[in-house]
Design a protein around this motif. Sequence first.
Motif, PDB file in Angstrom:
ATOM      1  N   ARG A  15       0.830  -1.210   0.000  1.00 19.37           N
ATOM      2  CA  ARG A  15       0.000   0.000   0.000  1.00 19.37           C
ATOM      3  C   ARG A  15       0.858   1.250   0.000  1.00 19.37           C
ATOM      4  N   TYR A  16       0.312   2.305  -0.606  1.00 18.09           N
ATOM      5  CA  TYR A  16       0.829   3.656  -0.406  1.00 18.09           C
ATOM      6  C   TYR A  16      -0.300   4.380   0.312  1.00 18.09           C
ATOM      7  N   GLY A  17      -0.224   4.490   1.619  1.00 16.29           N
ATOM      8  CA  GLY A  17      -1.341   5.092   2.351  1.00 16.29           C
ATOM      9  C   GLY A  17      -2.611   4.325   2.080  1.00 16.29           C
ATOM     10  N   GLN A  18      -3.621   5.020   1.552  1.00 19.53           N
ATOM     11  CA  GLN A  18      -4.916   4.391   1.296  1.00 19.53           C
ATOM     12  C   GLN A  18      -4.939   3.591  -0.010  1.00 19.53           C
ATOM     13  N   ILE A  19      -3.936   3.831  -0.845  1.00 20.56           N
ATOM     14  CA  ILE A  19      -3.946   3.164  -2.157  1.00 20.56           C
ATOM     15  C   ILE A  19      -3.317   1.787  -2.041  1.00 20.56           C
ATOM     16  N   GLN A  20      -4.102   0.754  -2.398  1.00 24.19           N
ATOM     17  CA  GLN A  20      -3.529  -0.591  -2.398  1.00 24.19           C
ATOM     18  C   GLN A  20      -2.971  -0.875  -3.788  1.00 24.19           C
ATOM     19  N   ALA A  21      -1.648  -0.884  -3.889  1.00 24.17           N
ATOM     20  CA  ALA A  21      -0.994  -1.035  -5.199  1.00 24.17           C
ATOM     21  C   ALA A  21      -0.854  -2.497  -5.598  1.00 24.17           C
ATOM     22  N   LEU A  22      -0.665  -3.399  -4.625  1.00 23.18           N
ATOM     23  CA  LEU A  22      -0.588  -4.835  -4.912  1.00 23.18           C
ATOM     24  C   LEU A  22      -1.503  -5.583  -3.947  1.00 23.18           C
ATOM     25  N   GLY A  39       1.322  -5.185 -18.107  1.00 21.14           N
ATOM     26  CA  GLY A  39       0.258  -4.507 -17.380  1.00 21.14           C
ATOM     27  C   GLY A  39       0.183  -3.061 -17.798  1.00 21.14           C
ATOM     28  N   ALA A  40      -0.998  -2.498 -17.716  1.00 27.49           N
ATOM     29  CA  ALA A  40      -1.194  -1.101 -18.091  1.00 27.49           C
ATOM     30  C   ALA A  40      -0.479  -0.181 -17.105  1.00 27.49           C
ATOM     31  N   ASN A  41      -0.405   1.091 -17.437  1.00 26.26           N
ATOM     32  CA  ASN A  41       0.132   2.085 -16.508  1.00 26.26           C
ATOM     33  C   ASN A  41      -0.631   2.005 -15.195  1.00 26.26           C
ATOM     34  N   GLY A  42       0.114   1.991 -14.098  1.00 23.20           N
ATOM     35  CA  GLY A  42      -0.522   1.995 -12.793  1.00 23.20           C
ATOM     36  C   GLY A  42      -0.952   0.631 -12.303  1.00 23.20           C
ATOM     37  N   ALA A  43      -0.673  -0.426 -13.067  1.00 23.06           N
ATOM     38  CA  ALA A  43      -1.085  -1.779 -12.659  1.00 23.06           C
ATOM     39  C   ALA A  43      -0.313  -2.275 -11.435  1.00 23.06           C
ATOM     40  N   GLY A  44       0.871  -1.706 -11.199  1.00 21.90           N
ATOM     41  CA  GLY A  44       1.649  -2.104 -10.027  1.00 21.90           C
ATOM     42  C   GLY A  44       2.991  -2.757 -10.355  1.00 21.90           C
ATOM     43  N   LYS A  45       3.419  -2.677 -11.606  1.00 21.93           N
ATOM     44  CA  LYS A  45       4.641  -3.377 -12.028  1.00 21.93           C
ATOM     45  C   LYS A  45       5.880  -2.833 -11.303  1.00 21.93           C
ATOM     46  N   THR A  46       6.001  -1.510 -11.302  1.00 16.18           N
ATOM     47  CA  THR A  46       7.170  -0.911 -10.639  1.00 16.18           C
ATOM     48  C   THR A  46       7.127  -1.184  -9.135  1.00 16.18           C
ATOM     49  N   THR A  47       5.943  -1.124  -8.574  1.00 11.68           N
ATOM     50  CA  THR A  47       5.791  -1.417  -7.142  1.00 11.68           C
ATOM     51  C   THR A  47       6.289  -2.828  -6.829  1.00 11.68           C
ATOM     52  N   LEU A  48       5.949  -3.778  -7.681  1.00 10.89           N
ATOM     53  CA  LEU A  48       6.389  -5.153  -7.457  1.00 10.89           C
ATOM     54  C   LEU A  48       7.920  -5.254  -7.547  1.00 10.89           C
ATOM     55  N   PRO A  87      16.415   0.300 -12.588  1.00  9.79           N
ATOM     56  CA  PRO A  87      15.100   0.906 -12.406  1.00  9.79           C
ATOM     57  C   PRO A  87      14.609   1.663 -13.634  1.00  9.79           C
ATOM     58  N   GLU A  88      13.309   1.890 -13.627  1.00 13.88           N
ATOM     59  CA  GLU A  88      12.695   2.722 -14.656  1.00 13.88           C
ATOM     60  C   GLU A  88      13.310   4.122 -14.573  1.00 13.88           C
ATOM     61  N   GLY A  89      13.513   4.754 -15.712  1.00 14.12           N
ATOM     62  CA  GLY A  89      14.036   6.118 -15.684  1.00 14.12           C
ATOM     63  C   GLY A  89      15.543   6.178 -15.575  1.00 14.12           C
ATOM     64  N   ASP A 163      13.273  -2.750 -15.391  1.00 20.39           N
ATOM     65  CA  ASP A 163      12.000  -2.036 -15.428  1.00 20.39           C
ATOM     66  C   ASP A 163      11.972  -1.122 -16.643  1.00 20.39           C
ATOM     67  N   GLU A 164      11.168  -1.465 -17.632  1.00 17.22           N
ATOM     68  CA  GLU A 164      10.947  -0.654 -18.829  1.00 17.22           C
ATOM     69  C   GLU A 164      12.230  -0.238 -19.536  1.00 17.22           C
ATOM     70  N   PRO A 165      13.059  -1.202 -19.966  1.00 19.03           N
ATOM     71  CA  PRO A 165      14.321  -0.809 -20.591  1.00 19.03           C
ATOM     72  C   PRO A 165      14.171  -0.068 -21.913  1.00 19.03           C
TER      73      PRO A 165
HETATM   74  P1  ATP Z   1       3.735   2.607 -14.770  1.00 23.18           P
HETATM   75  O1  ATP Z   1       3.917   1.757 -15.969  1.00 23.18           O
HETATM   76  O2  ATP Z   1       2.912   3.832 -15.015  1.00 23.18           O
HETATM   77  O3  ATP Z   1       4.998   2.881 -14.007  1.00 23.18           O
HETATM   78  P2  ATP Z   1       3.130   0.536 -12.881  1.00 23.18           P
HETATM   79  O4  ATP Z   1       2.394  -0.654 -13.355  1.00 23.18           O
HETATM   80  O5  ATP Z   1       4.586   0.426 -12.683  1.00 23.18           O
HETATM   81  O6  ATP Z   1       2.793   1.756 -13.802  1.00 23.18           O
HETATM   82  P3  ATP Z   1       3.077   1.464 -10.170  1.00 23.18           P
HETATM   83  O7  ATP Z   1       3.990   2.595 -10.451  1.00 23.18           O
HETATM   84  O8  ATP Z   1       3.609   0.315  -9.423  1.00 23.18           O
HETATM   85  O9  ATP Z   1       2.431   0.955 -11.531  1.00 23.18           O
HETATM   86  O10 ATP Z   1       1.799   2.052  -9.427  1.00 23.18           O
HETATM   87  C1  ATP Z   1       0.752   1.235  -8.905  1.00 23.18           C
HETATM   88  C2  ATP Z   1      -0.274   2.101  -8.186  1.00 23.18           C
HETATM   89  O11 ATP Z   1       0.293   2.712  -7.041  1.00 23.18           O
HETATM   90  C3  ATP Z   1      -0.818   3.246  -9.034  1.00 23.18           C
HETATM   91  O12 ATP Z   1      -2.171   3.422  -8.691  1.00 23.18           O
HETATM   92  C4  ATP Z   1       0.011   4.427  -8.599  1.00 23.18           C
HETATM   93  O13 ATP Z   1      -0.712   5.625  -8.761  1.00 23.18           O
HETATM   94  C5  ATP Z   1       0.244   4.131  -7.136  1.00 23.18           C
HETATM   95  N1  ATP Z   1       1.527   4.669  -6.665  1.00 23.18           N
HETATM   96  C6  ATP Z   1       2.747   4.386  -7.150  1.00 23.18           C
HETATM   97  N2  ATP Z   1       3.698   5.014  -6.463  1.00 23.18           N
HETATM   98  C7  ATP Z   1       3.088   5.732  -5.505  1.00 23.18           C
HETATM   99  C8  ATP Z   1       3.519   6.596  -4.461  1.00 23.18           C
HETATM  100  N3  ATP Z   1       4.817   6.835  -4.250  1.00 23.18           N
HETATM  101  N4  ATP Z   1       2.567   7.151  -3.674  1.00 23.18           N
HETATM  102  C9  ATP Z   1       1.258   6.899  -3.868  1.00 23.18           C
HETATM  103  N5  ATP Z   1       0.778   6.095  -4.830  1.00 23.18           N
HETATM  104  C10 ATP Z   1       1.674   5.515  -5.642  1.00 23.18           C
END
Ligand code: ATP
Length: 239
Positions: A15-22, A39-48, A87-89, A163-165
């Motif tokens: 989680r990031y606060g209230q947002i459950q990313a995985l 996975g689409a943007n925001g799916a949680g790939k970078t978080t994983l 990492p990405e970026g 991550d996203e080479p």
């Molecule tokens: P992208 O391809 O856009 O990088 P992603 O699949 O890697 O997307 P993540 O970056 O892991 O997705 O994000 C997953 C969810 O967590 C999204 O809803 C994103 O908005 C949220 N999120 C990511 N990082 C943070 C953060 N530092 N604080 C709050 N929410 C975050």
Amino acid sequence: GHSMRLLEVENLDVRYGQIQALKGVSLRVEEGEIVTLLGANGAGKTTLMRTISGLLRPRAGHVRFRGEDITRVGADRIVRLGISHAPEGRRVFPTLTVAENLMLGGYTRAPAEAAQSLKQVLLMFPRLEERSRQLAGTLSGGEQQMLAIGRALMAKPRLLLLDEPSLGLAPIIVRDIFRALRQIRQQGMTLLLVEQNARMALKLADRGYVLETGHIALQASARELLESPEVQATYLGRE
Ligand code: ATP
């Protein structure tokens, strides 16, 4: 022999606060495999990826590497255990030279071993060899990406997280990056790859997972995913 379960992710909640990313994410990577995460943007790939490499702490679940629970192990120790993350970026050090950036990637190793890896990385990326004394900040985006991958390889990882080479790179550079990834594959390295270019990633990979809003929606062999109408419609688009 019995192949070793290199990485095992079990029921991860992040989680990031209230947002459950995985939510309850499980996956595995066997030694020598290339596994891609779609996975689409925001799916949680970078978080994983960041959770596996110890940069984020999950609320629940486990990450195991070579049988050892690394869920609460620090990022620096995880590198030493054999997981490198590009990492990405990109995040190269702009005011250091290409060679200096690479040597920093080998900081966990004996100097002679790092020097050996440096040779191998420069063979894999001839552009980096040509520019080894140039400041990293003056490289093109594609060259910086090569540098980020090369730097991760300098640690001689058992598992490379990429991550996203190819993000934001011109098609000709994307081709160079994938050529290097095929070489990495031929060397028997294990790779977990996040890539928006799903078709190229699936052609390289053995297996794949599809992440949708924080959970694994689909997992299959790369060939099955390439042939799946669902995956084609959502992630492969037109040629
Ligand atoms: P992208 O391809 O856009 O990088 P992603 O699949 O890697 O997307 P993540 O970056 O892991 O997705 O994000 C997953 C969810 O967590 C999204 O809803 C994103 O908005 C949220 N999120 C990511 N990082 C943070 C953060 N530092 N604080 C709050 N929410 C975050």
